[in-house]
Design an enzyme around this catalytic site. Structure first.
Site, mmCIF file in Angstrom:
data_model
loop_
_atom_site.group_PDB
_atom_site.id
_atom_site.type_symbol
_atom_site.label_atom_id
_atom_site.label_comp_id
_atom_site.label_asym_id
_atom_site.label_seq_id
_atom_site.Cartn_x
_atom_site.Cartn_y
_atom_site.Cartn_z
ATOM 1 N N ASP A 92 39.728 33.886 64.070
ATOM 2 C CA ASP A 92 39.294 35.099 63.389
ATOM 3 C C ASP A 92 39.682 36.335 64.188
ATOM 4 O O ASP A 92 40.135 36.254 65.329
ATOM 5 C CB ASP A 92 37.776 35.052 63.197
ATOM 6 C CG ASP A 92 37.326 35.785 61.947
ATOM 7 O OD1 ASP A 92 38.144 36.514 61.364
ATOM 8 O OD2 ASP A 92 36.148 35.618 61.563
ATOM 9 N N ARG A 99 43.263 28.459 62.517
ATOM 10 C CA ARG A 99 43.353 29.918 62.362
ATOM 11 C C ARG A 99 42.119 30.592 62.962
ATOM 12 O O ARG A 99 41.010 30.411 62.482
ATOM 13 C CB ARG A 99 43.501 30.287 60.889
ATOM 14 C CG ARG A 99 44.877 29.972 60.333
ATOM 15 C CD ARG A 99 44.962 30.327 58.863
ATOM 16 N NE ARG A 99 44.316 29.304 58.036
ATOM 17 C CZ ARG A 99 44.227 29.385 56.715
ATOM 18 N NH1 ARG A 99 44.725 30.426 56.078
ATOM 19 N NH2 ARG A 99 43.640 28.426 56.030
ATOM 20 N N ARG A 109 30.292 30.953 66.587
ATOM 21 C CA ARG A 109 29.659 32.225 66.927
ATOM 22 C C ARG A 109 28.215 32.293 66.439
ATOM 23 O O ARG A 109 27.357 32.898 67.087
ATOM 24 C CB ARG A 109 30.485 33.377 66.365
ATOM 25 C CG ARG A 109 31.824 33.559 67.082
ATOM 26 C CD ARG A 109 32.774 34.436 66.298
ATOM 27 N NE ARG A 109 32.202 35.747 66.058
ATOM 28 C CZ ARG A 109 32.711 36.625 65.198
ATOM 29 N NH1 ARG A 109 33.794 36.309 64.483
ATOM 30 N NH2 ARG A 109 32.150 37.804 65.034
ATOM 31 N N TYR A 118 36.187 24.803 71.556
ATOM 32 C CA TYR A 118 35.991 26.219 71.835
ATOM 33 C C TYR A 118 35.077 26.381 73.044
ATOM 34 O O TYR A 118 34.210 25.533 73.300
ATOM 35 C CB TYR A 118 35.329 26.924 70.642
ATOM 36 C CG TYR A 118 36.227 27.202 69.469
ATOM 37 C CD1 TYR A 118 36.871 28.427 69.331
ATOM 38 C CD2 TYR A 118 36.411 26.245 68.468
ATOM 39 C CE1 TYR A 118 37.677 28.698 68.234
ATOM 40 C CE2 TYR A 118 37.217 26.501 67.367
ATOM 41 C CZ TYR A 118 37.851 27.727 67.261
ATOM 42 O OH TYR A 118 38.650 27.990 66.179
#
Length: 373
Positions: free
Chosen positions: A65, A63, A210, A123
């Protein structure tokens, strides 16, 4: 499956279907369906339900963000009606908004689960490094006007590889049982005015990627020395690291599964770095308990199917099933030895093996050995 294989419109199968999905996250409050805001899950389920003429519920590999993009989000769903691969892909895309698209649709075994069968997630964080604000790329990169020292960023990133305690990079609201994750690799590279942070792990804590990106950018700007990241990891205090980097630069680019499921291969994105030519799943995986468990379990399922079809002896199928059970036992023991979050021993490598949960950048309470059935 070759990249340009013609779509079969004849075989119409009910059962479990896997999809490869791409989306621009700017208009959505993340993947997960919400009652008060638009989500990618809601849009995809509405489109597929129209194709199936019955309600469809999808399950994703991770999932994302609010504002985060995906180039290869893998999902699965169960359908009682038979539709062809062509119908799922083309029919789904006709009913989707232009910022969400289905790349492929394939039938998968009943034991496949987009989330629990995954071995690794990857990522890429994209930074446009130039003195003036971007225009064409503004919705899918983070802008940094100061020059970034990529060599220093890579030197710092090297301290993050392995099974480690990432308390310094987890969000305050993260509910994961353990702050430990296994980072397989993290690379920082420059491609003209684009700087890319490429990271793969078994799983990620809430906002972990992040938060790492924000810290590496501070080092790249020369605000902090390379050794600062070692201190942050040792102290495990999120308040001492840099601000969370913007969501617009984060792209979910790959999910790795056991070869048994034979999901289609694709070039890795996003498009800004497609020229690098890497395809999904090309990097070798580390030899660790979780990887061995997932691989052995998939091999045992495949052996049982072969035995039922008369293509494998019962003795060999039983042997492979025993191997899978032993691998899963060792993986479970590995996880149970990990101190829980908040335990004084959680940051002590001598207190037990590091964690290898299945939580992604926004999931909070999953455990790696949860059943996929």
């Amino acid at each position: 499956m070759p990249f340009f294989t013609p779509l079969d419109d004849n075989e119409k199968r009910p059962g479990r279907i896997a999809l490869g999905v791409e989306y621009d996250g700017n208009r959505y409050c993340g993947w997960q369906r919400l009652s008060h805001a638009p989500s990618v899950q809601e849009a995809l389920e509405k489109a597929l339900s129209k194709v199936a003429s019955t309600p469809i519920t999808v399950h994703c590999s991770g999932r994302t963000d609010s504002g985060v993009h995906a180039v290869r989000q893998v999902v699965h769903f169960d359908t009682p009606v038979g539709r062809s691969r062509k119908a799922w892909r083309m029919g789904g895309n006709v009913n989707l908004p232009p910022d969400i698209g289905i790349h492929w649709a394939v039938p998968v075994p009943d034991d496949f689960h987009a989330r629990f069968s995954a071995i690794a997630r990857r990522y890429r964080y994209m930074i446009i490094n130039q003195p003036f604000r971007p225009v064409m790329e503004r919705n899918n990169v983070t802008w940094c006007r100061e020059p970034l020292n990529v060599a220093d960023m890579q030197a710092a990133a090297a301290h993050l590889v392995g099974e480690l305690d990432f308390s310094a990079f987890r969000a305050a609201g993260c509910q994961s049982r353990s702050p430990r994750r296994h980072v397989h690799f993290i690379e920082v590279s420059r491609h003209g005015h684009i700087v890319m942070i490429d990271i793969q792990a078994n799983a990620f804590l809430h906002h972990m990627v992040r938060n790492i990106a924000g810290t590496l950018m501070a080092i790249g700007r020369g605000e902090k020395p390379v050794e600062w990241i070692v201190q942050l990891m040792r102290e495990g205090d999120r308040t001492r690291s840099s601000a969370t980097a913007a969501a617009t630069g984060l792209h979910f680019v790959d999910v790795i599964y056991p070869p048994r499921y034979a999901l289609p291969k694709e070039p890795l994105g996003p498009g800004l770095v497609a020229h690098l030519g890497e395809w999904t799943g090309e990097r070798p995986l580390p030899d660790c308990p979780m990887v061995r468990s997932r691989m052995a379990r998939a091999e045992a399922e495949s052996a049982e199917e072969a035995r039922a079809a008369g293509k494998l002896s019962e003795q060999e199928a039983i042997r492979l099933a025993n191997v899978a059970r032993e691998a899963e036992r060792l993986s479970r023991e590995h996880e149970q030895a990990i101190p829980a979050a908040g335990d004084p021993a959680a940051g002590d490598p001598a207190a037990g093996d590091p964690a290898a949960g299945v939580e992604d950048d926004t999931l909070t309470t999953a455990t790696q050995n949860e059943s996929s059935r």
